[in-house]
Write a protein that holds these residues in place. Structure first.
Motif, PDB file in Angstrom:
ATOM      1  N   UNK A  62       8.045 -28.143 -22.918  1.00 39.95           N
ATOM      2  CA  UNK A  62       6.936 -27.407 -23.539  1.00 39.95           C
ATOM      3  C   UNK A  62       7.269 -25.911 -23.529  1.00 39.95           C
ATOM      4  N   UNK A  63       7.043 -25.267 -24.639  1.00 43.04           N
ATOM      5  CA  UNK A  63       7.294 -23.827 -24.752  1.00 43.04           C
ATOM      6  C   UNK A  63       8.718 -23.443 -24.381  1.00 43.04           C
ATOM      7  N   UNK A  64       9.668 -24.304 -24.738  1.00 45.35           N
ATOM      8  CA  UNK A  64      11.085 -24.010 -24.496  1.00 45.35           C
ATOM      9  C   UNK A  64      11.442 -22.706 -25.198  1.00 45.35           C
ATOM     10  N   UNK A  65      12.323 -21.933 -24.578  1.00 42.83           N
ATOM     11  CA  UNK A  65      12.700 -20.617 -25.100  1.00 42.83           C
ATOM     12  C   UNK A  65      14.029 -20.683 -25.847  1.00 42.83           C
ATOM     13  N   UNK A  66      14.173 -19.835 -26.854  1.00 44.63           N
ATOM     14  CA  UNK A  66      15.413 -19.730 -27.615  1.00 44.63           C
ATOM     15  C   UNK A  66      15.688 -18.254 -27.871  1.00 44.63           C
ATOM     16  N   UNK A  67      16.664 -17.706 -27.180  1.00 38.30           N
ATOM     17  CA  UNK A  67      17.078 -16.324 -27.438  1.00 38.30           C
ATOM     18  C   UNK A  67      18.327 -16.371 -28.310  1.00 38.30           C
ATOM     19  N   UNK A  68      18.229 -15.750 -29.484  1.00 37.08           N
ATOM     20  CA  UNK A  68      19.298 -15.837 -30.490  1.00 37.08           C
ATOM     21  C   UNK A  68      20.162 -14.586 -30.388  1.00 37.08           C
ATOM     22  N   UNK A  69      21.422 -14.778 -30.028  1.00 35.41           N
ATOM     23  CA  UNK A  69      22.354 -13.668 -29.874  1.00 35.41           C
ATOM     24  C   UNK A  69      23.096 -13.465 -31.193  1.00 35.41           C
ATOM     25  N   UNK A  70      22.912 -12.294 -31.791  1.00 32.08           N
ATOM     26  CA  UNK A  70      23.469 -12.022 -33.124  1.00 32.08           C
ATOM     27  C   UNK A  70      24.896 -11.498 -32.979  1.00 32.08           C
ATOM     28  N   UNK A  71      25.830 -12.444 -32.965  1.00 29.50           N
ATOM     29  CA  UNK A  71      27.237 -12.137 -32.730  1.00 29.50           C
ATOM     30  C   UNK A  71      27.882 -11.544 -33.974  1.00 29.50           C
ATOM     31  N   UNK A  72      27.546 -12.102 -35.130  1.00 26.55           N
ATOM     32  CA  UNK A  72      28.189 -11.675 -36.375  1.00 26.55           C
ATOM     33  C   UNK A  72      27.185 -11.791 -37.505  1.00 26.55           C
ATOM     34  N   UNK A  73      26.871 -10.645 -38.117  1.00 24.53           N
ATOM     35  CA  UNK A  73      25.828 -10.649 -39.144  1.00 24.53           C
ATOM     36  C   UNK A  73      26.410 -10.662 -40.557  1.00 24.53           C
ATOM     37  N   UNK A  74      27.717 -10.860 -40.645  1.00 29.13           N
ATOM     38  CA  UNK A  74      28.358 -10.846 -41.970  1.00 29.13           C
ATOM     39  C   UNK A  74      28.150 -12.154 -42.712  1.00 29.13           C
ATOM     40  N   UNK A  75      28.545 -12.145 -43.953  1.00 31.29           N
ATOM     41  CA  UNK A  75      28.491 -13.343 -44.796  1.00 31.29           C
ATOM     42  C   UNK A  75      29.493 -14.368 -44.247  1.00 31.29           C
ATOM     43  N   UNK A  76      29.069 -15.634 -44.145  1.00 27.78           N
ATOM     44  CA  UNK A  76      29.996 -16.674 -43.682  1.00 27.78           C
ATOM     45  C   UNK A  76      31.099 -16.872 -44.721  1.00 27.78           C
ATOM     46  N   UNK A 115      16.631 -14.024 -19.042  1.00 27.20           N
ATOM     47  CA  UNK A 115      16.617 -12.802 -19.876  1.00 27.20           C
ATOM     48  C   UNK A 115      17.362 -11.660 -19.188  1.00 27.20           C
ATOM     49  N   UNK A 116      17.233 -11.586 -17.880  1.00 23.97           N
ATOM     50  CA  UNK A 116      17.969 -10.556 -17.132  1.00 23.97           C
ATOM     51  C   UNK A 116      19.475 -10.779 -17.259  1.00 23.97           C
ATOM     52  N   UNK A 117      19.882 -12.042 -17.160  1.00 24.37           N
ATOM     53  CA  UNK A 117      21.298 -12.413 -17.330  1.00 24.37           C
ATOM     54  C   UNK A 117      21.783 -12.052 -18.744  1.00 24.37           C
ATOM     55  N   UNK A 118      20.950 -12.358 -19.748  1.00 29.27           N
ATOM     56  CA  UNK A 118      21.310 -12.035 -21.143  1.00 29.27           C
ATOM     57  C   UNK A 118      21.511 -10.528 -21.304  1.00 29.27           C
ATOM     58  N   UNK A 119      20.569  -9.742 -20.755  1.00 31.36           N
ATOM     59  CA  UNK A 119      20.666  -8.275 -20.883  1.00 31.36           C
ATOM     60  C   UNK A 119      21.888  -7.739 -20.140  1.00 31.36           C
ATOM     61  N   UNK A 120      22.138  -8.289 -18.951  1.00 32.70           N
ATOM     62  CA  UNK A 120      23.239  -7.773 -18.121  1.00 32.70           C
ATOM     63  C   UNK A 120      24.611  -8.179 -18.652  1.00 32.70           C
ATOM     64  N   UNK A 121      24.721  -9.423 -19.141  1.00 34.79           N
ATOM     65  CA  UNK A 121      26.065  -9.957 -19.385  1.00 34.79           C
ATOM     66  C   UNK A 121      26.371 -10.369 -20.825  1.00 34.79           C
ATOM     67  N   UNK A 122      25.349 -10.629 -21.617  1.00 30.41           N
ATOM     68  CA  UNK A 122      25.632 -11.197 -22.947  1.00 30.41           C
ATOM     69  C   UNK A 122      25.404 -10.231 -24.103  1.00 30.41           C
ATOM     70  N   UNK A 123      24.496  -9.277 -23.919  1.00 31.41           N
ATOM     71  CA  UNK A 123      24.141  -8.375 -25.029  1.00 31.41           C
ATOM     72  C   UNK A 123      25.357  -7.596 -25.522  1.00 31.41           C
ATOM     73  N   UNK A 124      26.278  -7.314 -24.621  1.00 29.52           N
ATOM     74  CA  UNK A 124      27.495  -6.583 -24.994  1.00 29.52           C
ATOM     75  C   UNK A 124      28.355  -7.316 -26.013  1.00 29.52           C
ATOM     76  N   UNK A 125      28.167  -8.630 -26.123  1.00 25.22           N
ATOM     77  CA  UNK A 125      28.929  -9.416 -27.096  1.00 25.22           C
ATOM     78  C   UNK A 125      28.214  -9.511 -28.447  1.00 25.22           C
ATOM     79  N   UNK A 126      27.006  -8.967 -28.542  1.00 27.51           N
ATOM     80  CA  UNK A 126      26.227  -9.038 -29.786  1.00 27.51           C
ATOM     81  C   UNK A 126      26.550  -7.844 -30.673  1.00 27.51           C
ATOM     82  N   UNK A 127      26.507  -8.060 -31.977  1.00 30.66           N
ATOM     83  CA  UNK A 127      26.733  -6.962 -32.921  1.00 30.66           C
ATOM     84  C   UNK A 127      25.597  -5.957 -32.767  1.00 30.66           C
ATOM     85  N   UNK A 128      25.941  -4.719 -32.502  1.00 33.28           N
ATOM     86  CA  UNK A 128      24.956  -3.641 -32.272  1.00 33.28           C
ATOM     87  C   UNK A 128      23.963  -3.999 -31.164  1.00 33.28           C
TER      88      UNK A 128
END
Length: 367
Positions: free
Chosen positions: A212-226, A339-352
């Motif tokens: 119930x109320x499962x979370x989905x944080x979408x990391x935008x790695x590449x915003x270019x055209x496929x 979310x803390x883990x995402x901010x600390x370790x994963x956001x750096x891999x996201x475009x901008x």
């Protein structure tokens, strides 16, 4: 057994000159993926998805009956529509809408009687790499069904939503899973009652509180055209050496999820969801021609999630669409830590440094 002919109307009891409707429809993320389709947007295997809540398309459909010219009934011969995206004309979207209207005209015979103004916008950044065809086609289908309901007010809700999903499917296959929430199955599956290749259905069985109320944080790695469109990718399954085994695997994984949704077994859930994501991309890498939609940062994120889960035993996992972005899935009760883990370790891999926080939602809404 419901057939496409059941959705072809015989006659309308009312007439409507002009007006407008406005619907929002969300994106969705498949847990068991569909990859490969038959004619008329029929899936080669069943799929199941979480309907999202925040990533959605809002579409206003204004309509006015055309003046019918006595000379050759000119007004009735063509589809007539203007398309606005975020309030501005969007010519490059028009061919896709034209094709959609051609496909659905048999089900909505009034389409050539009206001039439509389709005004659409997304709540997520355009070209973010989040598929907007699912939410966009679902929102448009809901509006067109609202007009049909005005022409035929006796229509039942069940028929309304089934037909909206069927129409959405003819615009974009996965759009049929964006009409309803929270967990939607598309494709005929022996052990899911009511499931159909023609439209998406709400998952009919019990779902454990863990989901119930499962979370989905979408990391935008590449915003270019496929570099390879989903349509082309689906077509490459026709002669794929592993296609038949893959289609059977999807049925097996959907079967397993039925039990997992009842039991709340998050470890088993994670295994299936991550395996499905990697299998989808394995199909791309082993088709002919072959292609890779993941990026180096996609792999960095996957490895970081595996390491974090191994060290903390927190039930967080990833899934992927047909692209480079990573959907991080996790139960609500661990949201703060993840979310803390995402901010600390994963956001750096996201475009901008861009990411979007989302969660399970309830489907399309009339505004």
């Amino acid at each position: 057994m419901i057939s496409p002919n059941d959705f072809i109307p015989s006659k309308y009891t009312h007439s409507v000159e002009s007006g407008f409707f406005q619907w929002s429809a969300p994106s969705n993320i498949a847990l068991v993926k569909y990859w490969g389709k038959k004619d008329n947007q029929i899936p080669a295997n069943p799929s199941v998805s979480f309907t999202l809540n925040n990533c959605k398309t809002i579409t206003k459909l204004a309509f006015a009956k055309k003046e019918i010219s006595t000379a050759l009934n000119v007004a009735g011969n063509n589809f007539s529509f203007d398309l606005l995206f975020e309030g501005k004309p969007k010519e490059d979207f028009k061919p896709k809408i034209q094709k959609f209207l051609e496909r659905i005209e048999i089900y909505l015979p009034f389409l050539k009687d009206y001039h439509f103004t389709i005004d659409t916008e997304n709540t997520f950044p355009h070209s973010s790499g989040i598929a907007s065809s699912a939410s966009g086609m679902a929102a448009l289908a809901m509006n067109l069904m609202s007009l049909e309901k005005a022409l035929n007010p006796e229509m039942t809700d069940d028929y309304f939503f089934q037909k909206a999903s069927l129409l959405a499917r003819l615009g974009s296959g996965s759009a049929c899973r964006s009409v309803k929430g929270q967990v939607v199955v598309w494709g005929n599956h022996a052990n899911i009652s009511g499931s159909s290749d023609l439209f998406g259905v709400e998952f009919p069985n019990v779902i454990h509180a863990n989901f119930k109320n499962f979370q989905d944080t979408i990391l935008l790695v590449d915003k270019g055209e496929k570099q390879v469109s989903s349509t082309v990718g689906h077509d490459l399954m026709h002669n794929h050496p592993f296609a038949e085994r893959r289609f059977a695997q999807a049925h097996e994984n959907l079967d397993a999820l039925i039990t997992i949704f009842i039991s709340g077994d998050l470890d088993a859930f994670i295994k299936i969801v991550e395996s499905e994501a990697l299998t989808l991309h394995a199909m791309m890498m082993t088709s002919m021609p072959y292609f890779i939609l993941m990026k180096p940062n996609t792999l960095q994120i996957i490895n970081a999630i595996w390491k974090f889960r191994n060290e903390t035993k927190i039930p967080v996992c990833f899934t992927l669409d047909a692209g480079a972005n990573v959907h991080v899935l996790y139960p609500e009760n661990v949201a703060e830590t993840v979310l803390q883990f995402i901010k600390n370790e994963l956001v750096g891999y996201c475009q901008n440094g861009q990411y979007i926080c989302d969660e399970i939602g309830n489907g399309a809404v009339l505004i």
